[in-house]
Structures are given as structure tokens and as C-alpha cells.
Design a protein around this motif. Sequence first.
Motif, PDB file in Angstrom:
ATOM      1  N   ASN A  87       0.788  -1.229   0.000  1.00 26.55           N
ATOM      2  CA  ASN A  87       0.000   0.000   0.000  1.00 26.55           C
ATOM      3  C   ASN A  87       0.821   1.280   0.000  1.00 26.55           C
ATOM      4  O   ASN A  87       0.290   2.358  -0.252  1.00 26.55           O
ATOM      5  CB  ASN A  87      -0.946   0.006   1.202  1.00 26.55           C
ATOM      6  CG  ASN A  87      -1.997  -1.087   1.125  1.00 26.55           C
ATOM      7  OD1 ASN A  87      -2.160  -1.725   0.092  1.00 26.55           O
ATOM      8  ND2 ASN A  87      -2.688  -1.326   2.217  1.00 26.55           N
ATOM      9  N   VAL A  88       2.106   1.166   0.299  1.00 25.22           N
ATOM     10  CA  VAL A  88       2.954   2.354   0.347  1.00 25.22           C
ATOM     11  C   VAL A  88       4.162   2.202  -0.580  1.00 25.22           C
ATOM     12  O   VAL A  88       4.326   2.965  -1.542  1.00 25.22           O
ATOM     13  CB  VAL A  88       3.446   2.645   1.785  1.00 25.22           C
ATOM     14  CG1 VAL A  88       4.251   3.952   1.817  1.00 25.22           C
ATOM     15  CG2 VAL A  88       2.289   2.698   2.761  1.00 25.22           C
ATOM     16  N   ASP A  89       5.009   1.219  -0.300  1.00 20.59           N
ATOM     17  CA  ASP A  89       6.259   1.080  -1.057  1.00 20.59           C
ATOM     18  C   ASP A  89       5.995   0.814  -2.535  1.00 20.59           C
ATOM     19  O   ASP A  89       6.675   1.377  -3.411  1.00 20.59           O
ATOM     20  CB  ASP A  89       7.114  -0.046  -0.470  1.00 20.59           C
ATOM     21  CG  ASP A  89       7.502   0.225   0.982  1.00 20.59           C
ATOM     22  OD1 ASP A  89       7.485   1.405   1.389  1.00 20.59           O
ATOM     23  OD2 ASP A  89       7.801  -0.733   1.706  1.00 20.59           O
ATOM     24  N   ASP A 111     -11.954   5.363   1.878  1.00 21.53           N
ATOM     25  CA  ASP A 111     -12.590   6.261   2.844  1.00 21.53           C
ATOM     26  C   ASP A 111     -12.051   6.046   4.256  1.00 21.53           C
ATOM     27  O   ASP A 111     -12.232   6.896   5.135  1.00 21.53           O
ATOM     28  CB  ASP A 111     -14.107   6.085   2.818  1.00 21.53           C
ATOM     29  CG  ASP A 111     -14.570   4.657   3.086  1.00 21.53           C
ATOM     30  OD1 ASP A 111     -13.731   3.731   3.036  1.00 21.53           O
ATOM     31  OD2 ASP A 111     -15.776   4.453   3.335  1.00 21.53           O
ATOM     32  N   TYR A 112     -11.352   4.927   4.491  1.00 28.44           N
ATOM     33  CA  TYR A 112     -10.831   4.632   5.831  1.00 28.44           C
ATOM     34  C   TYR A 112      -9.640   5.509   6.215  1.00 28.44           C
ATOM     35  O   TYR A 112      -9.081   5.339   7.297  1.00 28.44           O
ATOM     36  CB  TYR A 112     -10.441   3.160   5.920  1.00 28.44           C
ATOM     37  CG  TYR A 112     -11.586   2.241   6.322  1.00 28.44           C
ATOM     38  CD1 TYR A 112     -12.892   2.552   6.010  1.00 28.44           C
ATOM     39  CD2 TYR A 112     -11.350   1.053   7.006  1.00 28.44           C
ATOM     40  CE1 TYR A 112     -13.937   1.710   6.356  1.00 28.44           C
ATOM     41  CE2 TYR A 112     -12.376   0.205   7.366  1.00 28.44           C
ATOM     42  CZ  TYR A 112     -13.675   0.534   7.038  1.00 28.44           C
ATOM     43  OH  TYR A 112     -14.709  -0.291   7.406  1.00 28.44           O
ATOM     44  N   VAL A 113      -9.251   6.460   5.363  1.00 26.17           N
ATOM     45  CA  VAL A 113      -8.252   7.447   5.798  1.00 26.17           C
ATOM     46  C   VAL A 113      -8.873   8.425   6.791  1.00 26.17           C
ATOM     47  O   VAL A 113      -8.148   9.177   7.460  1.00 26.17           O
ATOM     48  CB  VAL A 113      -7.625   8.215   4.610  1.00 26.17           C
ATOM     49  CG1 VAL A 113      -6.922   7.259   3.662  1.00 26.17           C
ATOM     50  CG2 VAL A 113      -8.661   9.050   3.871  1.00 26.17           C
ATOM     51  N   PHE A 114     -10.203   8.418   6.912  1.00 25.14           N
ATOM     52  CA  PHE A 114     -10.902   9.288   7.850  1.00 25.14           C
ATOM     53  C   PHE A 114     -11.387   8.494   9.062  1.00 25.14           C
ATOM     54  O   PHE A 114     -11.519   7.265   9.002  1.00 25.14           O
ATOM     55  CB  PHE A 114     -12.081   9.973   7.162  1.00 25.14           C
ATOM     56  CG  PHE A 114     -11.674  10.878   6.027  1.00 25.14           C
ATOM     57  CD1 PHE A 114     -10.969  12.050   6.278  1.00 25.14           C
ATOM     58  CD2 PHE A 114     -11.986  10.566   4.713  1.00 25.14           C
ATOM     59  CE1 PHE A 114     -10.588  12.894   5.243  1.00 25.14           C
ATOM     60  CE2 PHE A 114     -11.614  11.397   3.664  1.00 25.14           C
ATOM     61  CZ  PHE A 114     -10.902  12.561   3.935  1.00 25.14           C
ATOM     62  N   ASN A 131      -7.133   2.654  11.867  1.00 30.62           N
ATOM     63  CA  ASN A 131      -6.504   1.339  11.856  1.00 30.62           C
ATOM     64  C   ASN A 131      -5.315   1.312  10.891  1.00 30.62           C
ATOM     65  O   ASN A 131      -5.057   2.287  10.165  1.00 30.62           O
ATOM     66  CB  ASN A 131      -7.526   0.241  11.506  1.00 30.62           C
ATOM     67  CG  ASN A 131      -8.256   0.511  10.200  1.00 30.62           C
ATOM     68  OD1 ASN A 131      -7.675   0.994   9.230  1.00 30.62           O
ATOM     69  ND2 ASN A 131      -9.542   0.195  10.154  1.00 30.62           N
ATOM     70  N   ALA A 132      -4.596   0.193  10.897  1.00 28.20           N
ATOM     71  CA  ALA A 132      -3.377   0.076  10.099  1.00 28.20           C
ATOM     72  C   ALA A 132      -3.680   0.141   8.608  1.00 28.20           C
ATOM     73  O   ALA A 132      -2.864   0.653   7.828  1.00 28.20           O
ATOM     74  CB  ALA A 132      -2.654  -1.230  10.436  1.00 28.20           C
ATOM     75  N   TYR A 133      -4.831  -0.384   8.202  1.00 30.11           N
ATOM     76  CA  TYR A 133      -5.208  -0.305   6.783  1.00 30.11           C
ATOM     77  C   TYR A 133      -5.337   1.151   6.348  1.00 30.11           C
ATOM     78  O   TYR A 133      -4.730   1.584   5.359  1.00 30.11           O
ATOM     79  CB  TYR A 133      -6.525  -1.046   6.558  1.00 30.11           C
ATOM     80  CG  TYR A 133      -7.150  -0.784   5.212  1.00 30.11           C
ATOM     81  CD1 TYR A 133      -6.481  -1.123   4.037  1.00 30.11           C
ATOM     82  CD2 TYR A 133      -8.414  -0.199   5.104  1.00 30.11           C
ATOM     83  CE1 TYR A 133      -7.050  -0.885   2.795  1.00 30.11           C
ATOM     84  CE2 TYR A 133      -8.986   0.038   3.873  1.00 30.11           C
ATOM     85  CZ  TYR A 133      -8.302  -0.298   2.723  1.00 30.11           C
ATOM     86  OH  TYR A 133      -8.877  -0.045   1.495  1.00 30.11           O
ATOM     87  N   GLY A 134      -6.124   1.921   7.072  1.00 29.10           N
ATOM     88  CA  GLY A 134      -6.296   3.326   6.720  1.00 29.10           C
ATOM     89  C   GLY A 134      -4.991   4.094   6.764  1.00 29.10           C
ATOM     90  O   GLY A 134      -4.726   4.946   5.903  1.00 29.10           O
ATOM     91  N   LEU A 138      -3.216   5.989   3.615  1.00 26.07           N
ATOM     92  CA  LEU A 138      -2.882   7.411   3.710  1.00 26.07           C
ATOM     93  C   LEU A 138      -1.416   7.628   3.357  1.00 26.07           C
ATOM     94  O   LEU A 138      -1.074   8.565   2.605  1.00 26.07           O
ATOM     95  CB  LEU A 138      -3.174   7.932   5.106  1.00 26.07           C
ATOM     96  CG  LEU A 138      -2.805   9.391   5.379  1.00 26.07           C
ATOM     97  CD1 LEU A 138      -3.523  10.336   4.424  1.00 26.07           C
ATOM     98  CD2 LEU A 138      -3.102   9.756   6.831  1.00 26.07           C
ATOM     99  N   GLU A 139      -0.533   6.785   3.873  1.00 20.70           N
ATOM    100  CA  GLU A 139       0.885   6.900   3.538  1.00 20.70           C
ATOM    101  C   GLU A 139       1.110   6.625   2.054  1.00 20.70           C
ATOM    102  O   GLU A 139       1.986   7.243   1.425  1.00 20.70           O
ATOM    103  CB  GLU A 139       1.695   5.941   4.397  1.00 20.70           C
ATOM    104  CG  GLU A 139       1.722   6.327   5.869  1.00 20.70           C
ATOM    105  CD  GLU A 139       2.500   5.335   6.718  1.00 20.70           C
ATOM    106  OE1 GLU A 139       3.321   4.572   6.156  1.00 20.70           O
ATOM    107  OE2 GLU A 139       2.291   5.312   7.943  1.00 20.70           O
TER     108      GLU A 139
END
Length: 305
Positions: A87-89, A111-114, A131-134, A138-139
Motif C-alpha cells: 500500500n505504500v512502497d 474512505d478509511y483514511v478518515f 486502523n493500520a489499513y487506513g 494514507l501513507e
Amino acid sequence: MFRVAVIGASGLLGRAVVRELAAVTDWQVVPTAFRHGGPQEAVLDVRDAHAVNAFVEREAPDAIVLAAAERRPDVCEHDPAAARALNVDAVRSIATAARQRGAWVLSISTDYVFDGTEPPYDIDDTPNPLNAYGQSKLEGERALLETSDNALVLRLPLLYGPIVGWHESAVTSLVPAIVASAQPGAPAAPMDAWATRYPTFTPDVAFLIRELLLRFADGAPVCGVAQWSGDEPMTKYDIAQRLAQALGVQARLLAQPTPTDSTPRPRDCHLDSSRLEALGMGRRTPFDAAIRAVLDAFTISGERR
């Protein structure tokens, strides 16, 4: 010829995007899969930065749609490093390779960034994932936008659409419990009646993505952050009732008024879609019509009719 790479083409949304883009006859679509590519799919592990770079150099896409991610909140919570890798790298690797090529990138976020306490959420509202998913998504948003200014984060809520198995969506994953609850003597199926969700049909999202790609191809790309959402608020209990009606079963459902998930989830992350609506983009298929189309492709056993 305009070339579009669809990364994660074998997933729920990726398949819908490939199907939608196939209707544009003068475009060339390059779909990828993680392990087992189909006849037209390239195998690509997005966690391998060298493989990503080689893929972009070889295929030379004008645009990339990134639909590959770890989307399961419980999995992310228990293995945040694995979630970060996808999700990031991986997002940063793809953005880096795309920037060198000059390709536009559309990356799917959530939407879980909120935190779900003050809906609806505008694109400029401050994220606060629970949570870790959101957090990983976001990252990933930040990794994309820090790496390329020729990119768009598209935040989406709960997705459902044509499936290869009930498990593919948190909407259709309710079907086995709904059907089981209708059997004589079976206990009621507990369903969350606390969190409000906005189920969004993947063919509608794919249609929107095609519109966004057309804008880029015409020299008017949408960049930064955008959001799209269905407009019918429902709890899982509401969704289950409508699924039971579509399936034609007398389900016994038990509404759970308080959260029971081990991983914290936001209560209501309704996304404001006004940026794209102002551009005259998007469509929304009513939930009941869309879910019937999905269910019509399956029997209760999960096999295609």
C-alpha cells in the motif's frame, strides 16, 4: 496509440476497469496479475521495484491505473509491514517509474483514511485513520503525490460488483450467512447495525476511471485527490436485508447495534464526490438493480449459472 496499464487487473475492481476500457477500441490495455496471469495479462509483483521499473520501461504506458492493494483491515492490523509493502512502497515504486516515463498515475485509496466522526468528508479534510489499513493507504497517498505531480488519488468506499467468489467483496461475503440463516432451525445471522457504509458498484467506478483517462488523453488531467461514492447509506444489517430480498430467501438476521470487530473501524466515512460531479463525471447504479445483476451470475453454491 494510447496505452493504459491496469495493475491488479485480476481483482474485483481491476477486472471491471479492464472490461470498461476494452470498449475503447483505439486504446491498448496492458493488464497485470500478481501470480497467475491470463492469456492477456502480464505477471507483475508490485513489491519488486526492479520488476516494476522494467515493466514500465518495456510496456511504455501513457497512463497507469493502480488497483492492487492489501484491502483487508484485519490482515493489515496483524501484519502492517506486509500492508506497507503493497500500500505504500509499491505505490512509490510505480510513481517513480511512471514519472521517468511521463505517465499519469491513478491510484485507488479508501474512505478509511478518515475517522468517521464528522461526515461527509471533503478532499481537503484532515485524514485521521483508525486502523493500520487506513494508515497504510494514507501513507500510500502521500507517497504518490510526493513522487509525482502527474497523478491522482481516487478515494473510494466499500466496493461490490461482478465476482468470482462471494469473498471478493464485504457485500457479497454476507451471502453464505444470509442463506444459512434461512434454513429450518438455523440461528439468526448477526449483522453490524452500527457503521454506515456507502456501497459502490465497480462498473460505475470503472466508467468514472475511463472518463478520467479520457480527460488525461485530451490534455486535461485531473490530479491531486478526488473522491467517488455511492449515495445510498446502509449498515451491514441493511445490506443483508436487501441481499435476502434479492436472493428470495426468508433470512433471520440479528442487528448488532455496537461494533464487534477486533480491528477498529470508522462509523461513517461518507465521501464528498463534488469535485468530480462538478466536472460532469460519474454515474451511480441503484444498489438493488446492481446487486441483482451480480447475484444473477451465481447460484447459492457460488458457481456460475
